[in-house]
Scaffold this active site. Structure first.
Site, PDB file in Angstrom:
ATOM      1  CD  GLU A  94     -17.605 -86.086  24.267  1.00 45.21           C
ATOM      2  OE1 GLU A  94     -18.315 -85.206  23.765  1.00 45.21           O
ATOM      3  OE2 GLU A  94     -17.871 -87.294  24.195  1.00 45.21           O
ATOM      4  CE1 TYR A 147     -18.712 -74.263  26.273  1.00 44.66           C
ATOM      5  CE2 TYR A 147     -18.611 -76.064  27.864  1.00 44.66           C
ATOM      6  CZ  TYR A 147     -19.286 -74.995  27.298  1.00 44.66           C
ATOM      7  OH  TYR A 147     -20.532 -74.658  27.758  1.00 44.66           O
ATOM      8  CG  ASP A 206     -19.487 -62.128  16.984  1.00 43.05           C
ATOM      9  OD1 ASP A 206     -18.852 -62.009  18.051  1.00 43.05           O
ATOM     10  OD2 ASP A 206     -19.475 -63.170  16.304  1.00 43.05           O
ATOM     11  CB  ILE A 207     -20.714 -61.098  22.245  1.00 43.24           C
ATOM     12  CG1 ILE A 207     -19.985 -62.430  21.992  1.00 43.24           C
ATOM     13  CG2 ILE A 207     -22.199 -61.301  22.497  1.00 43.24           C
ATOM     14  CD1 ILE A 207     -19.997 -63.362  23.201  1.00 43.24           C
ATOM     15  CB  ILE A 224     -30.655 -71.754  27.230  1.00 43.39           C
ATOM     16  CG1 ILE A 224     -30.229 -73.219  27.287  1.00 43.39           C
ATOM     17  CG2 ILE A 224     -31.041 -71.255  28.620  1.00 43.39           C
ATOM     18  CD1 ILE A 224     -28.969 -73.468  28.105  1.00 43.39           C
ATOM     19  CB  VAL A 277     -26.608 -86.740  23.545  1.00 38.43           C
ATOM     20  CG1 VAL A 277     -27.104 -86.601  24.974  1.00 38.43           C
ATOM     21  CG2 VAL A 277     -26.736 -88.174  23.072  1.00 38.43           C
TER      22      VAL A 277
END
Length: 310
Positions: free
Chosen positions: A271, A144, A54-55, A12, A187
């Site tokens: 999930e 997550y 790296d953040i 993105i 997917v």
């Protein structure tokens, strides 16, 4: 305008970088290249700056002080739900500690706006209302989702206490060109890649589970509109259309002329089964609309993958 994009070499982020450069902004891309690729943002003009970092790094403060961005798009993250199930601590390091480092540094240099990319389905869990609005109870079922929700609350803290102007976008399932087909997330990219190679796609569970698939170009337009929103707010960015995994396979099968069948394996623990978000708030407040339908979007990603072969 001086704009900083974390994760700007990713799926993105690279599309957002392209858009911002096209609008003549001064853009600084930060990416550790663990998932992002320089090829995603490689242009002959190179009208952006790039820093591999790296953040979570303490050196991030030096980068912010040198560039002093007016706006910050925070996209860098560990994005794999299944990976978060295997290693919750690592997920939290990237998605909470890393984000806090970005927010703190944006505050320190006086950034005028920060846009944070969160998640929709992973926050609402098995929602009782579909399409699911922003005020639905948040019941994340994975580390997550838990980390994304915690980070949203940290950003709200920065807004309330330090008056850091902030907007949160909760994406549904984003797909499109440059999505990595080699990982476990995404997917659409995984299916398209396997079907084009004549390989059997793997479907976890029955395939009747549904998702709300939004095209990356529409997401970039949402990011752009959100960056001009003056109030702290939370927006779902979605199509409000439920599409099953089996439907994704069948559409791609037709586009790629694949003659085989998928292989079904047990569902993945943690999930959710159904996820579709309401985008009413974004439509009314940001004047944003998704414009690319699922069949058109799937054709675009197949065309992109075919172009890489030449």
């Amino acid at each position: 305008m001086k704009i900083l994009v974390t994760g700007g070499a990713g799926f993105i982020g690279s599309h957002l970088t392209d858009f911002l450069v096209s609008k003549k902004h001064q853009v600084l891309v930060l990416d550790n290249l663990s998932h992002g690729r320089l090829s995603n943002i490689a242009t002959k003009s190179q009208k952006y700056k790039f820093k591999k970092i790296d953040i979570r790094s303490p050196r991030l403060s030096t980068v912010f002080r040198a560039f002093r961005p007016e706006k910050v798009f925070h996209l860098a993250a560990q994005i794999n739900v299944r990976e978060s199930l295997k290693n919750p601590a690592r997920d939290a390091e990237s998605n909470i500690i890393g984000a806090l480092n970005v927010f703190q540094n944006a505050q320190n240099v006086g950034a005028k706006q920060i846009v944070f990319t969160s998640t929709g389905g992973a926050l609402y869990g098995e929602a009782k209302i579909r399409p699911t609005p922003e005020n639905h109870p948040t019941i994340p079922l994975s580390p997550y989702g838990i980390a994304k929700l915690a980070t949203e609350n940290y950003l709200k803290f920065f807004h309330q206490v330090y008056k850091l102007p902030s907007v949160i976008l909760r994406f549904s399932n984003v797909y499109g060109p440059r999505q990595n087909p080699q990982g476990e997330a995404g997917v659409v990219a995984i299916f398209a890649d396997r079907l084009l190679k004549g390989l059997t796609p793997i479907i976890n569970g029955s395939g009747n589970q549904t998702r709300d698939f939004v095209y990356v170009g529409d997401v970039v337009q949402a990011l752009n509109k959100a960056s001009s929103h003056k109030k702290f707010d939370v927006f779902n960015i979605a199509t409000e259309q439920e599409v099953s995994i089996n439907e994704i396979f069948n559409i791609l099968k037709k586009i790629t002329k694949f003659s085989g069948a998928p292989k079904y394996v047990p569902a993945i623990l943690g999930e959710i089964y159904h996820s579709v978000l309401s985008a009413k708030h974004a439509k009314q407040t940001l004047s944003w609309q998704p414009r690319v339908g699922i069949e058109e979007g799937l054709r675009k990603i197949v065309e992109y993958m075919l172009s890489l072969e030449h």
